[in-house]
Scaffold this active site. Structure first.
Site, PDB file in Angstrom:
ATOM      1  N   ASP A 156       0.827  -1.217   0.000  1.00 42.56           N
ATOM      2  CA  ASP A 156       0.000   0.000   0.000  1.00 42.56           C
ATOM      3  C   ASP A 156       0.855   1.259   0.000  1.00 42.56           C
ATOM      4  O   ASP A 156       0.513   2.265  -0.625  1.00 42.56           O
ATOM      5  CB  ASP A 156      -0.937  -0.005   1.205  1.00 42.56           C
ATOM      6  N   GLY A 157       1.982   1.224   0.701  1.00 45.42           N
ATOM      7  CA  GLY A 157       2.868   2.388   0.730  1.00 45.42           C
ATOM      8  C   GLY A 157       3.408   2.736  -0.641  1.00 45.42           C
ATOM      9  O   GLY A 157       3.610   3.916  -0.965  1.00 45.42           O
ATOM     10  N   GLY A 212      -5.955   2.500   7.349  1.00 46.18           N
ATOM     11  CA  GLY A 212      -4.533   2.684   7.587  1.00 46.18           C
ATOM     12  C   GLY A 212      -4.232   3.107   9.020  1.00 46.18           C
ATOM     13  O   GLY A 212      -4.660   2.479   9.989  1.00 46.18           O
ATOM     14  N   TYR A 213      -3.514   4.212   9.149  1.00 46.47           N
ATOM     15  CA  TYR A 213      -3.072   4.710  10.452  1.00 46.47           C
ATOM     16  C   TYR A 213      -4.265   4.986  11.359  1.00 46.47           C
ATOM     17  O   TYR A 213      -4.248   4.691  12.554  1.00 46.47           O
ATOM     18  CB  TYR A 213      -2.250   5.979  10.218  1.00 46.47           C
ATOM     19  N   SER A 214      -5.327   5.548  10.799  1.00 46.11           N
ATOM     20  CA  SER A 214      -6.513   5.855  11.596  1.00 46.11           C
ATOM     21  C   SER A 214      -7.086   4.597  12.238  1.00 46.11           C
ATOM     22  O   SER A 214      -7.464   4.601  13.418  1.00 46.11           O
ATOM     23  CB  SER A 214      -7.573   6.529  10.717  1.00 46.11           C
ATOM     24  N   LEU A 215      -7.142   3.503  11.483  1.00 48.38           N
ATOM     25  CA  LEU A 215      -7.670   2.250  12.016  1.00 48.38           C
ATOM     26  C   LEU A 215      -6.830   1.753  13.180  1.00 48.38           C
ATOM     27  O   LEU A 215      -7.363   1.293  14.197  1.00 48.38           O
ATOM     28  CB  LEU A 215      -7.706   1.192  10.899  1.00 48.38           C
ATOM     29  N   SER A 216      -5.504   1.871  13.066  1.00 47.94           N
ATOM     30  CA  SER A 216      -4.632   1.395  14.137  1.00 47.94           C
ATOM     31  C   SER A 216      -4.762   2.232  15.401  1.00 47.94           C
ATOM     32  O   SER A 216      -4.374   1.790  16.485  1.00 47.94           O
ATOM     33  CB  SER A 216      -3.175   1.376  13.664  1.00 47.94           C
TER      34      SER A 216
END
Length: 291
Positions: free
Chosen positions: A71-72, A188-192
């Site tokens: 994804d990155g 992404g980051y929000s989910l983590s």
């Protein structure tokens, strides 16, 4: 589709076969192939580049960009595309793969479907950031497909993030940082950090605090036409702002204005792929892993 760009960042030994098969499939369909110059140097001598050229920048003449990685890698590929309306197809040689959904073992099927037109374009919204800093306004590459994040810099102390929505004070978060995510970035980051999963076609943004000290602070879903203004204050003189994987530092009390971009990115979804199937598989929904 005749003019194809290929982008990658890294090359593991087990992905060489994937790269070669992509090149073979494109050659079989008589495509003009252009490989990003740094990636071309990385793979040169390890795969057959007889029928490929290199590129530094894209233009509107390209029909497709193929991203090989995780994804990155797609997030970096998007920075080449901007407003050019070039669709992206992601081949996953990384790990989780919410955006790069095609697996190496299904490339023959994938290209067969692609060139038969058996796909749809999933239009993904982006978020932009502009600062009031006298010299660094983040433009022109001031857009993010996943999220814009402000966070602490060179300190273990929390920062205060004063946040306004359409000019009205929402709150001042005491936290390690704050994420403003698109629906695409919700996985992404929000989910983590405890944020919700949002379907890509939802017209929304998500505000997610990172390790908030005020424990009643929770992720907030807002309409995507909302203008978000944040101002960071802390014990250090600077803070970080990141747009996906591009990072800048700013003096404390610099104001950032975030809003939905006026363009979208098109991700190719082949007919056997969907967002629902992807999250069900990647998040192991409905699977009993106790045994």
């Amino acid at each position: 589709m005749k003019k194809i760009a290929i982008y990658g960042q890294y090359l593991q030994e087990d992905s060489l076969e994937t790269v070669q098969e992509v090149l073979d499939q494109l050659a079989a369909h008589s495509c003009d192939v252009f490989i990003e110059k740094d990636y071309e140097k990385l793979i040169n001598g390890q795969v057959d580049l007889t029928h490929a050229q290199s590129f530094e920048n894209l233009d509107a003449s390209f029909d497709l960009m193929i991203s090989i990685g995780g994804d990155g890698t797609i997030l970096r590929a998007v920075s080449y595309i901007g407003k050019l309306n070039i669709p992206v197809m992601g081949i996953n040689t990384g790990r989780l793969g919410f955006l790069a959904t095609l697996q190496s073992e299904e490339l023959e099927l994938a290209f067969d479907l692609l060139f038969k037109g058996k796909y749809r374009l999933s239009k993904r919204s982006l978020v932009t950031a502009v600062s009031n800093h006298p010299t660094n306004h983040l433009a022109p590459d001031n857009f993010a497909l996943n999220e814009v994040t402000v966070s602490r810099m060179n300190t273990t102390s929390m920062i205060q993030i004063e946040t306004h929505l359409n000019g009205e004070l929402l709150t001042s978060y005491w936290a390690d940082g704050l994420i403003v995510s698109t629906p695409t970035g919700s996985t992404g980051y929000s989910l983590s950090c405890g944020g919700p999963v949002i379907s890509p076609d939802t017209e929304a943004l998500v505000i997610t605090p990172i390790a908030p000290h005020n424990l009643n602070a929770r992720p907030l879903v807002i309409p995507d036409d909302t203008v978000i203004t944040v101002k960071v204050m802390g014990r250090e003189n600077e803070f970080l702002a990141s747009l996906d994987n591009r990072i800048a530092s700013y003096p404390d009390e610099t104001e950032l204005t975030l809003r939905k971009a006026d363009f979208t990115i098109d991700l190719i979804e082949l007919e056997h792929v969907s967002f629902i199937k992807t999250i069900r598989h990647k998040l192991l929904w409905g699977e009993d892993k106790r045994n």
